[in-house]
Design a protein around this motif. Structure first.
Motif, PDB file in Angstrom:
ATOM      1  N   ILE A  44       0.818  -1.219   0.000  1.00  0.00           N
ATOM      2  CA  ILE A  44       0.000   0.000   0.000  1.00  0.00           C
ATOM      3  C   ILE A  44       0.853   1.272   0.000  1.00  0.00           C
ATOM      4  N   ILE A  52      -4.933   4.837   0.757  1.00  0.00           N
ATOM      5  CA  ILE A  52      -4.430   4.115   1.931  1.00  0.00           C
ATOM      6  C   ILE A  52      -5.440   4.201   3.070  1.00  0.00           C
ATOM      7  N   LEU A  55      -8.369   1.826   2.452  1.00  0.00           N
ATOM      8  CA  LEU A  55      -8.012   0.425   2.700  1.00  0.00           C
ATOM      9  C   LEU A  55      -7.888   0.131   4.191  1.00  0.00           C
ATOM     10  N   SER A  66      -1.450   0.217   7.658  1.00  0.00           N
ATOM     11  CA  SER A  66      -1.516   1.616   7.231  1.00  0.00           C
ATOM     12  C   SER A  66      -0.833   2.574   8.205  1.00  0.00           C
TER      13      SER A  66
END
Length: 294
Positions: A44, A52, A55, A66
């Motif tokens: 990512i 990002i 997600l 993340s």
């Protein structure tokens, strides 16, 4: 027999090989949750910040991935440490990089609240706005010529309004570590005085005069040798216009750049008036059109 048949039946369903169970089952399938967080973070990292964040809402694995510092450090500009000290007054003590990115994406005022800086969320590029109160304006202290008026149409809640004057001179400067890239500088001006009446925006243009006789001249220069200028008549009544003075390049990402800019109409054969001066914007060139429309 019944129990054995039942087990054999499950084996057939899961194996699909004439009832012989090779140890595979549906539960053995790999899902996204099974991937190591570090692996997800590495993937990512190549997405933009809004993607990002979307997600991160999927599940715990993506949320944890993340938060990795190396994901967000790749999105921060190279001069983010300077920005932390200049804008947020923070030292080099540890702060999660996602938190830093989030804070820098918010409008951050400095120099007594007369300037504002923020990162564009998708690209991480630095944007700047300089209010009329940060500019040197000839005659600003004489209310016969200029006044500061409150308005909701400015980021700084106030604009400088010119009633009438012979000599228009507006000068500004900025000294900052901008980061590597190409930047564009704009003056945001309006012919007329905006206000709200019965919930509707109106603009009084009764005092507008003199701008169609001689053009205004805008100038830009930087300490690393870039220069630009624009000469044009001001003729857009009743709406805010961004006058593009020019572009400049920053090659050294850690160099302090001094930027000088001005707006002049110094032909004293006639008076000029009815001008609203909001601010000066410095935007990354590649996304400036997008930002001006927002």
């Amino acid at each position: 027999m019944g129990a054995g048949f039942s087990v054999l039946g499950e084996s057939r369903e899961s194996s699909g090989n004439n009832g012989i169970n090779f140890g595979y089952s549906k539960k053995a399938k790999t899902v996204l949750d099974d991937l190591p967080e570090n692996c997800i973070s590495t993937i990512i990292k190549y997405l933009n910040p809004p993607e990002i964040c979307k997600l991160a809402l999927l599940n715990r694995a993506f949320h944890g991935a993340s938060l990795a510092d190396f994901v967000w450090e790749s999105k921060l500009p190279s001069n983010y440490n300077f920005l932390l000290e200049k804008l947020l007054l923070q030292s080099q003590t540890y702060v999660p990089k996602k938190h830093i990115y989030s804070k820098l994406c918010q409008p951050n005022r400095f120099d007594g609240g007369t300037k504002e800086a923020w990162l564009e969320k998708s690209s991480g590029k630095l944007c700047l706005s300089i209010s009329s109160k940060a500019l040197r304006i000839t005659g600003i202290d004489d209310r016969r010529y200029w006044n500061y008026i409150p308005t909701q149409e400015s980021r700084f809640e106030t604009v400088a309004y010119l009633q009438q004057i012979w000599w228009v001179e507006v000068i500004g400067e900025l000294e900052l570590v901008l980061g590597e890239g190409s930047y564009s500088l704009y003056f945001r001006l309006q012919l007329g005085k905006g206000s709200t009446r019965f919930g509707r925006r109106v603009c009084n243009v009764d005092q507008v005069h003199g701008w169609d006789i001689k053009p205004a001249r805008f100038n830009l220069s930087t300490s690393n040798g870039h220069k630009a200028s624009l000469e044009c008549y001001l003729n857009n009544y009743g709406k805010w216009v961004h006058y593009h003075v020019g572009d400049f390049q920053v090659e050294n990402p850690n160099m302090i750049i001094k930027i000088n800019f001005s707006m002049l109409q110094i032909d004293c054969t006639h008076t000029k008036g009815g001008l609203s001066l909001d601010s000066v914007f410095i935007y990354p060139t590649q996304i400036s059109n997008k930002l001006l429309k927002s």
